[in-house]
Design an enzyme around this catalytic site. Structure first.
Site, short mmCIF file in Angstrom:
data_model
loop_
_atom_site.label_atom_id
_atom_site.label_comp_id
_atom_site.label_asym_id
_atom_site.label_seq_id
_atom_site.Cartn_x
_atom_site.Cartn_y
_atom_site.Cartn_z
N GLY A 40 -10.75 41.11 -22.26
CA GLY A 40 -12.32 41.81 -22.15
C GLY A 40 -12.36 40.47 -23.81
N GLY A 42 -13.97 43.21 -25.91
CA GLY A 42 -14.21 44.43 -27.37
C GLY A 42 -13.28 44.06 -29.10
N LEU A 43 -13.87 45.43 -28.87
CA LEU A 43 -13.24 44.89 -30.64
C LEU A 43 -11.62 45.20 -30.02
CD1 LEU A 43 -14.64 48.47 -32.08
CD2 LEU A 43 -14.94 46.15 -32.88
N ARG A 331 -15.25 68.47 -29.40
CA ARG A 331 -15.69 68.04 -28.23
C ARG A 331 -15.46 68.38 -26.52
NH1 ARG A 331 -15.60 61.11 -28.57
NH2 ARG A 331 -17.22 61.33 -30.37
N HIS A 406 -17.83 60.17 -21.17
CA HIS A 406 -18.22 58.92 -22.76
C HIS A 406 -16.91 58.61 -22.36
CE1 HIS A 406 -18.99 57.53 -26.47
NE2 HIS A 406 -17.91 58.45 -26.97
N GLU A 430 -8.72 51.06 -25.15
CA GLU A 430 -9.38 51.94 -24.14
C GLU A 430 -8.46 51.41 -22.76
OE1 GLU A 430 -13.28 52.68 -23.44
OE2 GLU A 430 -13.09 54.58 -21.88
#
Lengths: 642, 225, 248
Positions: A40, A42-43, A331, A406, A430
């Site tokens: 991965g 991503g961040l 949320r 989300h 995540e």
């Protein structure tokens, strides 16, 4: 299953410092002898790969896109939290910690969250040094905004593209290490399995998405930063490629999967317009700072143009029900409130499958108060995006929004060192479960991804390498033959699917089941229904699905088939978790557990724990274990946003 | 990148084209201004020509400078054009432009026309090879009678027409080129962008009107011997 | 609405345009319409031996930069400042024939159908598109004041999504807007100022090495850019390189 969190003892504020001192260091000269496999980009993945390479480790980094810059962190809009207290409004590390634990509805590990709040300040420094163009004040200092219901302004942002700018910052650091030859980047390469040698994660089996070549990689440790599983719902704000395959296959190799039922529904997304819909687009939560949410008070008005509905006939349900937080409730609360008014027949917008599933988000008052220019300055790019997708201008009429899946708080279980139940397998961002509990606060995902990658794993992985690691392994080890054969057999089974139904059709159907029975509101009865429907669908998939073309070329239908097959199995674990967690908390709302006015009711005495699922073999029911969550610094209380 | 490599990079070549182009634009405007004196009559025009020829060494320095600029411009243009051609081996079935004007699209062709024209122009009025009949005539003061040569040449519709066509091509070339120069040299940004964008078309228009006015005047008989 | 996609196909079975007619809906995104085409191809696979259309896509919200198709002669299609994934069928009319091609550039070879290889862009970034700061070495974020206008301008250039539409639209297949956006983003910020000379030289060299063409100031890149990055980036890039050449 060993669920020792390895949280160091001592006062909360000193745990991380003390732990860093206690961690064994790898001799600088020895670091180049270790190879770390990072999945991965991503961040979390990019920051980890870059930082580990800076420290001297040899790093192989894998991503399924054509470039590491495409990872879906790029799409995060709103911002990143940090306890800088630049606004002098009373923020502190402890307050960020407190808000995150409380916002997560008391299902996260205190020590991890406190560390997250501590390193949040370093993240901002690091990103600014990389050249990330955060919003600034005229005096040249960094600008902040309040976000997602926080009562202090601690969110740093770069217009509505914060995730993009942070990811490009991490990507630039990664590029620097690629240029130095310390990171070997493997684009368009998908992880298909984890190789265990003597119980430790020591390698990967990947598929080259262009040639179909199945390859094996040996390393001294594996870092997975493969994102969330929101696409189990088919429709979500995730990118189309986001999938559960990497984490699910690690689960099948023995990694515990924690809290899979904790999924976050984001309240402000563009509603579904028809059954062809392939994805949902999020409108940043920051819009709720100035937009007012309402539906018609009378059911006969739902088909009217919003401008034709008199002020007195508008029901500002968030402002009325939650006077102190109003439109800025968390949320999960905002999402459920929208679902409730639509279920009750007050929804607006397109009729899809006999229902109107949308509420208004209205900027008329903000435009009247601050002027169109100021509103455009804050939200212009979001308004433009809305207009491109819906064909309507939010300057002239209210936006229509509806909640959508989300983010997934659940993920592979990790200890304080971010190591899963498989020694050597570290999980970041995540993909792990640790920091957000049952509900993630706005602007906290970017913080966690970068905290894990820049400031946690670089220290903790060294300790594993020095203390637990068991010597050199090459890809000649029989474990690689075994795992590769298993992967090849699975691929062959997928390629052989020669029914007539596209894989997407099954994915869409799975999504409907999950949204209906395991979505915003869940019941024991519904979840049990899902446990019947999912295996039926899975059976049909293996009979009727079609993978077109072979495995030795770029083949999107084969890639999708593999991912959907995993979703079809994973969905069951998720539903089981939702069924077993007989309480409402955060993103998990069980209709059986609510107050008379519809607020969630937690059962701390029974469920103040992480539920960790262990794979027991194909066709076997996975086993649920628990890691108790103790709350010593934030008193267990009922969230109230009234 | 080594310093030498900078000048052969795509940007270095472009800057070379811009710098040499800017010099040539200056020459074109200066040359046109001088030639427009033909409208002031034989005496003024011949005196101007005599002055230029009397410069001797200086004239040669200017000529060598011009030749250098032309050579540099053509060399860079050729290298870039070949590179750009190679950059898209397979074209589109359809690629529509949103910005590119006709001048920008035809730069290579107008450039080739201008190059041919320069050769012809030098042969015609500098070397006297193309139409030698009047080239060596003298006026009553014993100066070279450039005025007669000029006016009689251009009363020939073929010669006048050739010049008109060539100068329209030159004007079109400059209309994109002059704007482009400012972009390539990095001057055309922010608030300078709009005004500098007008410079190209303006130069093109001035050159088109100025340079074609002379052969047209001779051809129509406005100027006569 | 009835539309026909005339799509470039390039794989073992076929090399050329093939047409696919479907019933679309004006609220569909362009990629959703292509999904419908692909589902039709799979359901009626005997009729379409060439198989589903390969195309790159991921986020479908206009930010990942993965989509790479020229639609009716325009990269990302007829609507300006819009990526393919945010283009909707309401931009087309009933009965339209829509021409779909991959990016065309030597530096972006076609892999399959509409999928191209944009590794060259990564290579350019690896040449110098970063500030050399290791993790942990950063001073306090507010220690370095940066004016709002400078920060905003840097953001405008940093907004590049690396899709390659600039190259696709350029008559010379030049990547100058892409290079300029990163060079200028970092050059105008104090953090990036230290390495600006090496950065611009290395990135331009990598650009040229990859086989992109040069800029001839046609400005097609700016018009095609879904993030509307200004061609000022190229003008400033030129100055950066000259500055580097003079100072090195």
């Amino acid at each position: 299953m060993d669920l020792d969190s390895r949280v160091p003892s001592g006062p909360l504020a000193e745990k991380w410092d003390a732990h860093r001192f206690a961690l064994k260091l790898v001799n600088p000269a020895n670091k180049r002898g270790y190879r770390i496999l990072v999945v991965g980009s991503g961040l979390a993945g990019a920051s980890a790969a870059a930082t580990l390479a800076e420290l001297g480790y040899e790093v192989d980094c894998f991503c399924f896109q054509d470039s590491p810059r495409r990872a879906h962190s790029i799409a995060a809009q709103g911002g990143i939290n940090a306890a800088k207290n630049y606004q002098n409004d009373g923020d502190s590390v402890f307050r960020l910690f407190y808000d995150t634990v409380k916002g997560g509805d008391f299902r996260s590990r205190e020590a991890n969250v406190y560390r997250l709040a501590q390193v949040s300040v370093n993240i901002i420094d690091q990103c600014v040094a990389q050249g990330v163009p955060f919003a600034r004040e005229y005096g040249g200092t960094l600008a902040n905004r309040s976000f997602g219901g926080a009562q202090v302004s601690r969110t740093f942002y770069a217009r509505g593209q914060t995730g993009q700018q942070l990811l490009l910052g991490a990507y630039s650091s990664l590029n620097r290490q690629i240029a130095r030859g310390k990171v070997h980047m493997h684009n368009r390469t998908e992880m298909l399995d984890l190789v265990l040698v003597d119980g430790h994660a020591r390698g990967l089996i990947t598929r080259d998405l262009l040639t179909g070549e199945i390859k094996r990689w040996a390393g001294d440790a594996v870092v997975m930063a493969t994102g969330g599983y929101g696409n189990v719902f088919y429709l979500s704000t995730n990118a189309k490629g986001c999938n559960v395959t990497a984490t699910f296959r690690a689960f099948k190799r023995g990694a515990g999967f924690a809290n899979p039922c904790f999924t976050q529904i984001h309240p402000t997304c563009i509603p579904v317009s028809g059954d062809y819909q392939s994805k949902l687009t999020l409108m940043s939560e920051s819009l709720r700072n100035d937009g007012r949410v309402w539906v018609p008070r009378n059911k006969e008005d739902v088909a009217k143009a919003p401008g034709d509905i008199a002020e007195s006939d508008r029901y500002y349900y968030l402002e009325e029900r939650y006077p102190s937080f109003g439109n800025l409730v968390p949320r999960d609360v905002a999402s459920r409130a929208a679902k409730k008014v639509c279920d009750d027949g007050f929804g607006v917008g397109h009729v899809v499958e006999g229902r109107r599933n949308a509420v208004y988000l209205d900027f008329a008052d903000a435009i009247k108060r601050d002027g169109r220019d100021m509103v455009a300055d804050k939200y212009g790019n979001l308004f433009d995006m809305y207009e491109r997708i819906s064909g309507e201008s939010p300057y002239k009429q209210p936006m229509r929004i509806y909640p959508a899946v989300h983010y997934t708080m659940g993920g592979l279980w990790v200890d304080y060192n971010l190591m899963s139940t498989i020694p050597g397998l570290h999980v970041l961002g995540e993909a792990n479960f640790s920091d957000h509990g049952a509900n993630r606060l706005g602007a906290s995902a970017l913080m966690q991804g970068l905290a894990d990658g820049y400031f946690v794993i670089p220290y903790t992985i060294g300790n594993y390498l020095v203390t637990a690691h068991k010597g050199e392994v090459t890809t000649d080890h029989p474990a690689f033959d075994e795992t590769q054969s298993a992967v090849e057999a699975k691929q062959a089974k997928l390629v052989a699917l020669d029914g007539a139904t596209p894989v997407d059709a099954f994915h869409r159907e799975l999504g409907l089941i999950m949204w209906e029975y395991c979505g915003m509101a869940r019941t024991a009865e519904g979840l049990k229904t899902a446990l019947v429907k999912i295996p039926e669908l899975r059976e049909r998939f293996w009979k009727e699905a079609r993978v077109h073309g072979g495995g030795d070329t770029l083949n999107a239908s084969l890639e999708k088939a593999g991912r959907v097959a995993d979703f079809l199995e994973f969905a069951e674990v998720m539903v089981r978790d939702a069924l077993e967690r007989d309480e409402s908390c955060g993103g998990h709302f069980r209709e059986e557990h609510q107050t008379p006015d519809g607020e969630a009711v937690r059962h701390d005495e029974t469920y103040a724990h992480a539920a960790v699922w262990e794979f027991k073999g194909e066709g076997e029911t996975p086993v649920r274990h628990t890691e108790p969550m103790a709350f010593e610094h934030v008193k267990l209380s009922t969230r109230s946003y009234k | 990148m080594a310093r030498s490599a900078v000048w052969t990079s795509t940007i270095g070549l472009k800057v070379a084209m811009a710098a040499s182009g800017l010099g040539m634009v200056g020459f074109v405007l200066f040359h046109m201004a001088g030639n427009l004196q033909v409208f002031a009559g034989r005496d003024v025009f011949n005196a101007y020509a005599h002055f230029l020829q009397s410069l001797g060494g200086l004239l040669w320095i200017a000529r060598l400078g011009l030749i250098g600029m032309v050579a540099l411009h053509i060399w860079a243009a050729t290298k870039l054009a070949l590179r750009n051609y190679a950059a898209r081996p397979q074209g589109y079935a359809s690629l529509k432009s949103r910005r590119t004007g006709v001048y920008a699209k035809t730069m290579l062709y107008t450039g080739i026309v201008v190059l041919a024209y320069i050769g012809y122009h030098i042969a015609h009025l500098t070397l006297g090879v193309a139409h030698p009949e009047y080239f060596n005539a003298l006026d009553e003061l014993g100066r070279k009678d450039v005025y007669t040569n000029f006016v009689i040449s251009f009363s020939n519709p073929i010669i006048a027409g050739t010049y008109v066509i060539a100068n329209v091509a030159l004007a079109a070339h400059l209309a994109h080129a002059t704007t482009s120069v400012f972009r390539s040299l990095g001057l055309s940004v922010g608030r300078f962008k709009q005004p500098l964008q007008m410079v190209g078309p303006a130069v093109g228009l001035i050159v088109a009107v100025g340079n074609t006015s002379m052969p047209i005047a001779c051809w129509l008989g406005v100027l006569s011997v | 609405m009835r539309v026909t996609f005339k799509v470039w196909r390039e794989n073992d079975e076929v090399r050329g345009f093939r047409s696919y007619a479907i019933e679309a809906n004006e609220h569909m995104s362009f990629l959703e319409a292509l999904d419908v085409v692909n589902e039709m191809i799979i359901r009626e696979h005997e009729k379409y031996p060439e198989g589903p259309i390969a195309f790159d896509h991921d986020c479908r919200e206009g930010i990942c930069g993965m989509c790479s198709m020229v639609i009716d002669g325009h990269p990302h299609g007829p609507r300006q400042a819009t990526t393919t994934c945010q283009l909707h069928m309401r931009s087309f009319g009933d009965g339209d024939e829509i021409l779909v091609e991959p990016w065309r550039a030597r530096a972006f070879p076609v892999i399959k159908d509409l999928v191209v290889d944009r590794t060259a862009f990564d290579t350019i970034q690896q040449a110098g598109g970063y500030v050399s700061v290791g993790t942990g070495a950063a001073p306090d974020a507010n220690a370095l004041p940066i004016g709002k206008t400078v920060a905003d301008e840097a953001f405008d250039y940093a907004a590049c999504i690396g899709c390659g539409a600039c190259v696709a639209a350029c008559p010379n297949a030049s990547g100058m807007l892409f290079v300029g956006a990163k060079v200028v983003h970092l050059a105008i910020l104090p953090q990036g100022n230290v390495e600006r000379s090496q950065r611009v030289s290395a990135m331009v060299a990598a650009h040229d090495e990859a086989g992109f063409g040069g800029c001839t100031n046609h400005e097609e890149c700016e018009a095609a850019c879904p993030k509307e990055i200004s061609v000022d980036a190229i003008a400033k890039l030129n100055v950066e390189l000259m500055r580097a050449a003079v100072r090195s």
